[in-house]
Design a protein around this motif. Structure first.
Motif, PDB file in Angstrom:
ATOM      1  N   ARG B  10       0.851  -1.193   0.000  1.00 12.95           N
ATOM      2  CA  ARG B  10       0.000   0.000   0.000  1.00 12.95           C
ATOM      3  C   ARG B  10       0.892   1.251   0.000  1.00 12.95           C
ATOM      4  O   ARG B  10       0.619   2.237  -0.665  1.00 12.95           O
ATOM      5  CB  ARG B  10      -0.881  -0.008   1.251  1.00 12.95           C
ATOM      6  N   GLU B  11       1.967   1.135   0.756  1.00  9.84           N
ATOM      7  CA  GLU B  11       2.908   2.263   0.840  1.00  9.84           C
ATOM      8  C   GLU B  11       3.542   2.541  -0.528  1.00  9.84           C
ATOM      9  O   GLU B  11       3.709   3.694  -0.920  1.00  9.84           O
ATOM     10  CB  GLU B  11       3.993   1.935   1.877  1.00  9.84           C
ATOM     11  N   SER B  12       3.846   1.466  -1.242  1.00 13.90           N
ATOM     12  CA  SER B  12       4.489   1.657  -2.544  1.00 13.90           C
ATOM     13  C   SER B  12       3.493   2.271  -3.528  1.00 13.90           C
ATOM     14  O   SER B  12       3.854   2.989  -4.452  1.00 13.90           O
ATOM     15  CB  SER B  12       5.032   0.332  -3.075  1.00 13.90           C
ATOM     16  N   LYS B  13       2.232   1.960  -3.331  1.00 15.39           N
ATOM     17  CA  LYS B  13       1.204   2.557  -4.188  1.00 15.39           C
ATOM     18  C   LYS B  13       1.114   4.062  -3.916  1.00 15.39           C
ATOM     19  O   LYS B  13       1.033   4.872  -4.836  1.00 15.39           O
ATOM     20  CB  LYS B  13      -0.150   1.895  -3.892  1.00 15.39           C
ATOM     21  N   ARG B  14       1.140   4.415  -2.653  1.00 13.77           N
ATOM     22  CA  ARG B  14       1.159   5.835  -2.289  1.00 13.77           C
ATOM     23  C   ARG B  14       2.343   6.517  -2.957  1.00 13.77           C
ATOM     24  O   ARG B  14       2.225   7.588  -3.523  1.00 13.77           O
ATOM     25  CB  ARG B  14       1.275   5.983  -0.764  1.00 13.77           C
ATOM     26  N   GLN B  15       3.465   5.842  -2.877  1.00 12.73           N
ATOM     27  CA  GLN B  15       4.688   6.355  -3.481  1.00 12.73           C
ATOM     28  C   GLN B  15       4.497   6.652  -4.960  1.00 12.73           C
ATOM     29  O   GLN B  15       4.822   7.735  -5.443  1.00 12.73           O
ATOM     30  CB  GLN B  15       5.790   5.305  -3.278  1.00 12.73           C
ATOM     31  N   GLU B  16       3.928   5.689  -5.639  1.00 14.29           N
ATOM     32  CA  GLU B  16       3.678   5.841  -7.078  1.00 14.29           C
ATOM     33  C   GLU B  16       2.840   7.081  -7.350  1.00 14.29           C
ATOM     34  O   GLU B  16       3.122   7.868  -8.254  1.00 14.29           O
ATOM     35  CB  GLU B  16       2.905   4.630  -7.609  1.00 14.29           C
ATOM     36  N   VAL B  18       2.411   9.727  -5.457  1.00 12.23           N
ATOM     37  CA  VAL B  18       3.160  10.946  -5.150  1.00 12.23           C
ATOM     38  C   VAL B  18       4.115  11.279  -6.292  1.00 12.23           C
ATOM     39  O   VAL B  18       4.252  12.442  -6.676  1.00 12.23           O
ATOM     40  CB  VAL B  18       3.942  10.792  -3.833  1.00 12.23           C
ATOM     41  N   GLU B  19       4.732  10.265  -6.846  1.00 13.77           N
ATOM     42  CA  GLU B  19       5.651  10.512  -7.955  1.00 13.77           C
ATOM     43  C   GLU B  19       4.922  11.075  -9.171  1.00 13.77           C
ATOM     44  O   GLU B  19       5.407  11.990  -9.833  1.00 13.77           O
ATOM     45  CB  GLU B  19       6.393   9.222  -8.327  1.00 13.77           C
ATOM     46  N   TYR B  52      -6.224   6.812  -1.544  1.00 13.72           N
ATOM     47  CA  TYR B  52      -4.947   7.074  -0.895  1.00 13.72           C
ATOM     48  C   TYR B  52      -4.797   8.536  -0.465  1.00 13.72           C
ATOM     49  O   TYR B  52      -4.306   8.827   0.613  1.00 13.72           O
ATOM     50  CB  TYR B  52      -3.800   6.704  -1.838  1.00 13.72           C
ATOM     51  N   PHE B  53      -5.212   9.416  -1.335  1.00 12.34           N
ATOM     52  CA  PHE B  53      -5.125  10.850  -1.035  1.00 12.34           C
ATOM     53  C   PHE B  53      -6.421  11.529  -1.449  1.00 12.34           C
ATOM     54  O   PHE B  53      -6.972  11.192  -2.495  1.00 12.34           O
ATOM     55  CB  PHE B  53      -3.975  11.498  -1.816  1.00 12.34           C
ATOM     56  N   SER B  54      -6.852  12.476  -0.648  1.00 16.41           N
ATOM     57  CA  SER B  54      -8.083  13.155  -1.042  1.00 16.41           C
ATOM     58  C   SER B  54      -7.838  14.597  -1.476  1.00 16.41           C
ATOM     59  O   SER B  54      -8.784  15.366  -1.622  1.00 16.41           O
ATOM     60  CB  SER B  54      -9.106  13.100   0.088  1.00 16.41           C
ATOM     61  N   SER B  55      -6.582  14.952  -1.689  1.00 15.85           N
ATOM     62  CA  SER B  55      -6.282  16.274  -2.241  1.00 15.85           C
ATOM     63  C   SER B  55      -4.826  16.333  -2.679  1.00 15.85           C
ATOM     64  O   SER B  55      -3.993  15.561  -2.200  1.00 15.85           O
ATOM     65  CB  SER B  55      -6.557  17.364  -1.213  1.00 15.85           C
ATOM     66  N   THR B  56      -4.542  17.263  -3.573  1.00 15.66           N
ATOM     67  CA  THR B  56      -3.159  17.437  -3.991  1.00 15.66           C
ATOM     68  C   THR B  56      -2.330  17.929  -2.800  1.00 15.66           C
ATOM     69  O   THR B  56      -1.142  17.658  -2.709  1.00 15.66           O
ATOM     70  CB  THR B  56      -3.057  18.470  -5.127  1.00 15.66           C
ATOM     71  N   MET B  59      -0.852  15.085  -1.010  1.00 17.89           N
ATOM     72  CA  MET B  59       0.273  14.526  -1.763  1.00 17.89           C
ATOM     73  C   MET B  59       1.512  15.382  -1.535  1.00 17.89           C
ATOM     74  O   MET B  59       2.606  14.859  -1.344  1.00 17.89           O
ATOM     75  CB  MET B  59      -0.048  14.502  -3.261  1.00 17.89           C
ATOM     76  N   PHE B  60       1.307  16.665  -1.580  1.00 17.33           N
ATOM     77  CA  PHE B  60       2.436  17.575  -1.375  1.00 17.33           C
ATOM     78  C   PHE B  60       3.055  17.341  -0.006  1.00 17.33           C
ATOM     79  O   PHE B  60       4.272  17.273   0.139  1.00 17.33           O
ATOM     80  CB  PHE B  60       1.968  19.018  -1.525  1.00 17.33           C
TER      81      PHE B  60
END
Lengths: 210, 210
Positions: B10-16, B18-19, B52-56, B59-60
DNA sequence: TCATAAAACGACATGTGTGTCACTTTTAAA
DNA sequence: TTTAAAAGTGACACACATGTCGTTTTATGA
């Protein structure tokens, strides 16, 4: 028959709107400000404001132009108001310090936000370049005057010094804005600036050998 | 019966994600980036990303956390990699110079835009404070080490010096970003920084009297 | 291979800012 | 006072980003 001819009180109306915009910018930030907000603050109507500006960006432009003019005038006066260039420079830093202490109520944060938001737009390129050039050139001119008068004996090119201190000024303003008073302890810093500037430009003590 | 258990990929997905977000931020700017853009760049769907994220903004946040960690690690290594503190500091400035030259392709402009956009939010206060503190403390620690080792004999409190150079670094990055390479002539400036820093901290020449 | 739960999908409802435009009011010259 | 051209009004149509949610897909363990 005769149309009503508008005199240049149109300009004063623009002025009013820009002032209203600035109040809103300061209150809620440049990015969070919409045309609706400015319309309400100005007391005019949607259509009325659009008669003068069609975006907050245009208002900001007008604002910056005015601020820059005022700054240029102020800087101009500094040199002639002090007997030595070094004193004029010290006075300049004192002004900066004063501005830092009032930063939270002021225009500086708005400028920072807005330029960070708009710098990619081609339509801002000219404004940015002029600002940067003026910021450097002003100090460079003062330094050159000091050199000409024999006050200074710089250790590195004055152009480099001017650019460096121009960056410093921007940096400390950003820091003070974003990190708050707790973050920067502005007065201390200003003294550090002056000391290192004094060293770099080689201010001669009285009785110093030529 | 047995549910599928998600490991920490799941963490690697978040990483993806964010990239992907960073790519978009760099391409079109932080402020011009919408969730839609990131969704498209990531290859996922609207709902997928929102998992994973609900806003930019989120992510920032994740991005900054990672960048800061990497920076902290790098700084840590510097001190141990050079025999004298002064050399470590010089190396630090060399790194800064390298970053300046690559600024247009990089992350720095995004950081500037984003922090200018978000600094008013209470939810960013902690991030800002930590960043600022770390920026200062790191240099201050290096300077203190130099003093302890007898390398330096500072002319003003090292805390002041650290704060000052922390501001400078921010300032020059903003300038280089917004005014472009033409505006700052970064290499020249770096040398000016080093010279004035050298003076302020009183780097002792070999054979200098204690 | 089947069952199940998590992951992923994407259409949709919602909210909000924008710019316009037909209309009203004001102003000053005739 | 009349007249016409500006100044000013505000409802409306439009565009677009957001977050949700019922449905579909995927992967695992039985």
């Amino acid at each position: 028959m005769s149309p009503k001819v508008t005199e240049e009180h149109r300009e004063s109306k623009r002025q009013e709107i820009v002032e209203a915009a600035l109040r809103v910018f300061i209150r809620q930030g440049y990015l969070a400000t919409t045309m609706k907000d400015v319309v309400e603050e100005s007391g005019l109507s949607r259509g009325g404001v659009y008669l003068y500006f069609s975006s907050t960006e245009e208002m900001f432009r007008a604002m910056v132009e005015e601020i820059d003019q005022a700054n240029a005038r102020q800087d101009e006066e500094l040199l002639s108001a002090y007997p030595t260039v070094w004193e004029a420079i010290a006075a300049m830093f004192a002004l900066l310090r004063k501005e830092l202490l009032r930063i939270r109520e002021g225009v500086v944060p708005v400028l920072i936000e807005a330029f960070a938001a708009e710098w990619r737009k081609d339509s801002f390129r000219d404004l940015l370049e002029r600002r940067y050039a003026e910021g450097c050139v002003q100090l460079e001119r003062m330094l050159q005057t000091g050199v000409d008068r024999g006050e200074f004996r710089p250790r590195i090119p004055i152009r480099t010094i001017a650019k460096m201190f121009s960056s410093i000024q921007g940096g400390i303003m950003v820091d003070t804005t974003q990190f708050g008073a707790a973050g920067t302890e502005a007065p201390e810093q200003i003294e550090g600036y002056l000391l290192s500037l004094r060293y770099l430009i080689g201010v001669r003590e009285e009785g110093d050998p030529a």
